[in-house]
Structures are given as structure tokens and as C-alpha cells.
Motif scaffolding. Structure first.
Motif, PDB file in Angstrom:
ATOM      1  N   PRO A  15       0.809  -1.232   0.000  1.00 42.01           N
ATOM      2  CA  PRO A  15       0.000   0.000   0.000  1.00 42.01           C
ATOM      3  C   PRO A  15       0.842   1.281   0.000  1.00 42.01           C
ATOM      4  O   PRO A  15       0.444   2.294  -0.585  1.00 42.01           O
ATOM      5  CB  PRO A  15      -0.828  -0.124   1.288  1.00 42.01           C
ATOM      6  N   CYS A  38      -2.801   0.463   8.555  1.00 43.42           N
ATOM      7  CA  CYS A  38      -2.303   0.292   7.180  1.00 43.42           C
ATOM      8  C   CYS A  38      -2.312   1.616   6.419  1.00 43.42           C
ATOM      9  O   CYS A  38      -1.664   1.729   5.374  1.00 43.42           O
ATOM     10  CB  CYS A  38      -3.148  -0.735   6.427  1.00 43.42           C
ATOM     11  N   CYS A  96      -3.128  -6.707   3.727  1.00 42.85           N
ATOM     12  CA  CYS A  96      -3.066  -8.112   4.164  1.00 42.85           C
ATOM     13  C   CYS A  96      -4.460  -8.623   4.508  1.00 42.85           C
ATOM     14  O   CYS A  96      -4.870  -9.697   4.088  1.00 42.85           O
ATOM     15  CB  CYS A  96      -2.192  -8.218   5.417  1.00 42.85           C
TER      16      CYS A  96
END
Ligand code: SF4
Length: 439
Positions: A15, A38, A96
Motif C-alpha cells: 500500500p 495500514c 493483508c
């Protein structure tokens, strides 16, 4: 023995790279389909390196999504981003968790907004347990082009895919193109969006000015060719070649003499442009700068780590400048990396050790064996440089313990002069007495 641990690997997850690709597109909001962290971790790195705030949305997955899927969160996130920020595009990158759940991001995002909605959604798959930030950048770029590019009239332009390089590098490449009078499309361009000026009145728009225009990405199917400045970012170029017959040139990064020569020749080959005197003079200045510092730098042992395209180009440049690259390390496996370094070893009779897909622990051990008087890499090399008592010249991403590194270029003839000056001044300014060097 199998290696089941990594200690300080200088790489990031997919990302991170996808967000950087999206941030180079005008009016595009990156949306991370995953947990809060994230998006926090990439934003933190972007803010530290570029000293700019980064608008990155997140679908904010929690435990329930792991059981029931993330469709509800992603749908809400897309609607919220549209209503709050009114972007031209929303660039999704998976994580993930969303990849493990198996969310059908293409289908979910297609249903999130009414048919025909003006907001374009780019649904890139960026699972973080495969590849690195470079894979994420490449996947996002390819998805951008796959989603937007449309065949039309020839435009006599050359497409450029930069890979993860600095705003200063992009400005220098553009400067070379201006001198060569070559019309161009940068498919992602962070030179303004991540180095944003504060204009009179102090106004900063919610989404920064600059970046690649979506209309240019649409038009990329009609160009004379595509040059990927970093080979790790070449799959969008290959797609344009296979789908629209736009020739792809995926060559080494333009750092140093030979690689910049090749870059200039490739531009000439695709566009038909001749090489202007101004470019030839810049090349001459680079050669002169190597001569100027030869007595300081000849034979100097240098160890280099970072992204493979940048490391292999810098290894070649160090050899061109008469230095001795002892260790070249990258955490990202790339098929060209080892052959590149071996070619330099053959050509310049150097013996550069190749470390690929590994970590800074192994890099440090290798430096202890093969020595280095200078280390080149990002800020993560600071502790090794301190331990070994040698200077660190910072390049790549992220650099968070110095300011302004992103503003300057190490690419092209001019950028290479800057890099050589940085290396020489690091040697001169460290603990060495210039009068005693090589005595
Ligand atoms: S490695 Fe996976 S969980 Fe960690 S920040 Fe990246 S996407 Fe999120």
C-alpha cells in the motif's frame, strides 16, 4: 539454512507504494481497504519524508470484517470519500487483511456508487505479503492505465513512469525534456503534489494542485512510447505495449554517465529529437566534476542499499567515478539487479558483493567484512554508519532525519553531479583531513 527472520529490512509494504502512485494523479484520493494502521504508517512516512500532509482514506476494518467480510466498510468508505472530498478518482489499495478475507474489491467498488457516477474508481490489488512498496506502486500504476487508457488519435508524446523517486528528480527529468523539446505525459507525478508551494494568500487546496491529469492517462494509449524510469515500475508500460502497440522502454535509471546517455538516446529514439548542445554541455560538466574530485574519491570503498533500480545505477556511477563499490544491497528481489552489478564488476574490474532480498543486519555484517568508507542509503542506515564511524549520504525513501533531500535530484547529468558532490563533501567533511587523504 532457511532464513525465517528479517532484521531491519529496508522495504515497506505494497500500500505504501500504491499510495505514492495515486498521490501523483490530480484529484485522486488513495483509499486503503484495511485496518487503521495500514494507512497511518504510510501517511507517517510520507509526512516525515516529504514534509507534507497526506490525505489518505481507510475503510477501517476491524474484527467483524475478518469474519463477515469488508464489503460494508469499503462501500461506506467510497461514499464518504466522495461526499467529503469530491475527488475525480478514488485509488483503492488492498492490504493483508482484505486480501486474506478475499473481498472482491472490483465488484464491491462497482456497486458502491450509482452507474455512470463521475468518480472513477481504481481497484488495485496490493497484498502486502507479496513483494514490497515497489510492487504496490507498479500494481497501482498498471491498474490506473488498465482502467483509464483509451485508444484515440496519435498525440506525439512520450509517456513516463517514474517509479518511486523524488519530486526533485521528476523536475530534473522534465527539465531535460524541456531542453530536448519533447512533449510528454507523466502517468503519475508527485513533483507538485508532494512538494506543494504555499501561494500568496496562504491557500492550500484540500487536494493539491499538480499531478498527472486523468485525461493524460486516458491519452497514454496514443503516445509514441513509454519509458519506465525505474524498471520495477514497468508493467504499465508493458500493458500499453501489448494492448495499444505503444512501444515500452524499460531501461536502467538515469544516474551516472552511461545510464543517462542511454536514457537520452531512448528519448531520441522514440521521439526523433536530436540531442541539443545544452544536454551535451551538462554531460561534459558531469565528466569534469568526476575529474575535479578524482584525487579524493578514487578507490574509495562505498556500500549502497535501497531500491534495486537506484542501487544498481549508483553502483555503476561509483565505478565510473573511479570509486570502489564493495557492497550493493536491496531488500526487493528484482531479476535485473544481480546481472547489473555483475556487468559493472566485469567492466570495471570491481568486486561488488551482491545482497538481494535481504536486510540491514546482513548488510552491516557484509560491511564489516568488505569495509566501507562511505554508505549510501535512506535514513535506516544511520545506525550502521554511526557504528562503523563512516558518513551516510542519504538518498531514496524514506529520509526522515534530514530535511529537503526530496527537493534535489540525483538523476540526469545534473543530478549525478549533485550526488557526486554530496559523496565527496561527506568524505571531506567527516573525520578525514583532506590534505592527508591517500597519503
Ligand atoms: S504489512 Fe499488511 S497489516 Fe502491515 S501495514 Fe502493510 S498492509 Fe497493513
Amino acid at each position: 539454512m532457511a532464513r525465517n527472520v528479517a532484521i531491519n529490512p529496508p522495504k515497506m509494504c505494497q500500500p505504501m507504494g500504491a499510495i505514492l502512485a495515486y498521490m501523483g494523479v490530480h484529484g485522486c484520493v488513495p483509499l486503503v481497504h484495511g485496518s487503521q494502521g495500514c494507512s497511518t504508517y504510510p501517511r507517517y512516512n510520507i509526512a516525515r519524508h516529504f514534509r507534507e500532509s497526506a490525505e489518505v482514506a481507510v475503510s477501517s476494518l476491524a474484527e467483524d470484517a475478518a469474519v463477515y467480510g469488508g464489503a460494508k466498510n469499503l462501500t461506506e468508505a467510497i461514499k464518504n470519500v466522495k461526499s467529503r472530498m469530491n475527488p475525480a478518482l478514488i485509488g483503492i489499495c488492498t492490504t493483508c487483511m482484505s486480501e486474506t478475507i478475499g473481498d472482491d474489491v472490483k465488484l464491491i467498488s462497482k456497486k458502491a456508487l450509482p452507474p455512470g457516477d463521475a468518480v472513477k474508481i481504481i481497484p488495485a490489488s496490493t497484498p502486502s505479503y507479496v513483494g514490497t512498496h515497489l510492487t504496490g506502486y507498479d500494481n497501482a500504476m498498471r491498474t490506473l492505465v488498465e482502467t483509464l487508457a483509451v485508444k484515440g488519435e496519435p498525440n506525439k508524446k512520450i509517456n513516463f513512469i517514474t517509479g518511486i523517486i523524488n519530486p526533485g528528480d521528476i523536475r530534473e527529468i522534465k527539465n531535460m525534456l524541456r531542453i530536448m523539446k519533447v512533449k510528454n505525459i507523466f502517468l503519475s507525478d508527485i513533483s507538485e503534489t508532494l512538494d506543494t508551494p504555499i501561494m500568496p494568500g496562504g491557500h492550500k487546496p484540500l487536494l493539491p494542485d499538480g499531478g498527472a491529469q486523468p485525461s493524460d492517462i486516458i491519452d497514454s494509449a496514443n503516445s509514441l512510447g513509454t519509458i519506465a524510469i525505474c524498471r520495477a515500475a514497468g508493467s504499465a508500460a508493458t500493458y500499453l505495449q501489448n494492448k495499444f502497440n505503444v512501444p515500452a522502454v524499460i531501461a536502467p535509471a538515469p544516474i551516472g554517465i552511461a545510464n543517462t546517455d542511454r536514457f537520452v538516446q531512448n528519448i531520441g529514439m522514440l521521439s526523433g529529437a536530436s540531442i541539443p548542445d545544452e544536454i551535451i554541455r551538462e554531460r561534459g560538466r558531469l565528466i569534469d566534476s568526476i575529474v575535479d574530485v578524482h584525487h579524493y574519491m578514487f578507490g574509495r570503498k562505498v556500500a549502497i542499499f535501497g531500491d534495486p533500480d537506484l542501487v544498481s545505477a549508483i553502483v555503476r556511477f561509483c565505478a565510473e567515478a573511479g570509486m570502489n563499490p564493495t557492497v550493493a544491497m536491496t531488500a526487493t528481489k528484482q531479476k535485473d539487479f544481480a546481472p547489473d552489478i555483475k556487468a559493472v564488476n566485469t567492466e570495471y574490474k570491481t568486486d561488488t558483493q551482491i545482497l538481494e532480498g535481504t536486510d540491514l543486519y546482513e548488510f552491516h555484517e557484509s560491511i564489516k567484512t568488505y569495509r566501507a568508507e562511505l554508505i549510501l542509503g535512506n535514513s535506516k542506515g544511520k545506525d550502521i554508519a554511526d557504528d562503523e564511524g563512516v558518513p551516510l549520504v542519504r538518498f531514496g525513501f524514506p529520509v526522515y532525519d534530514r530535511v529537503g533531500v526530496y527537493r534535489y535530484s540525483i538523476m540526469g547529468y545534473k543530478g549525478s553531479i549533485y550526488l557526486l558532490d554530496q559523496m565527496t563533501n561527506a568524505i571531506l567533511g567527516h573525520k578525514y583531513d583532506p590534505d592527508k587523504l591517500h597519503q
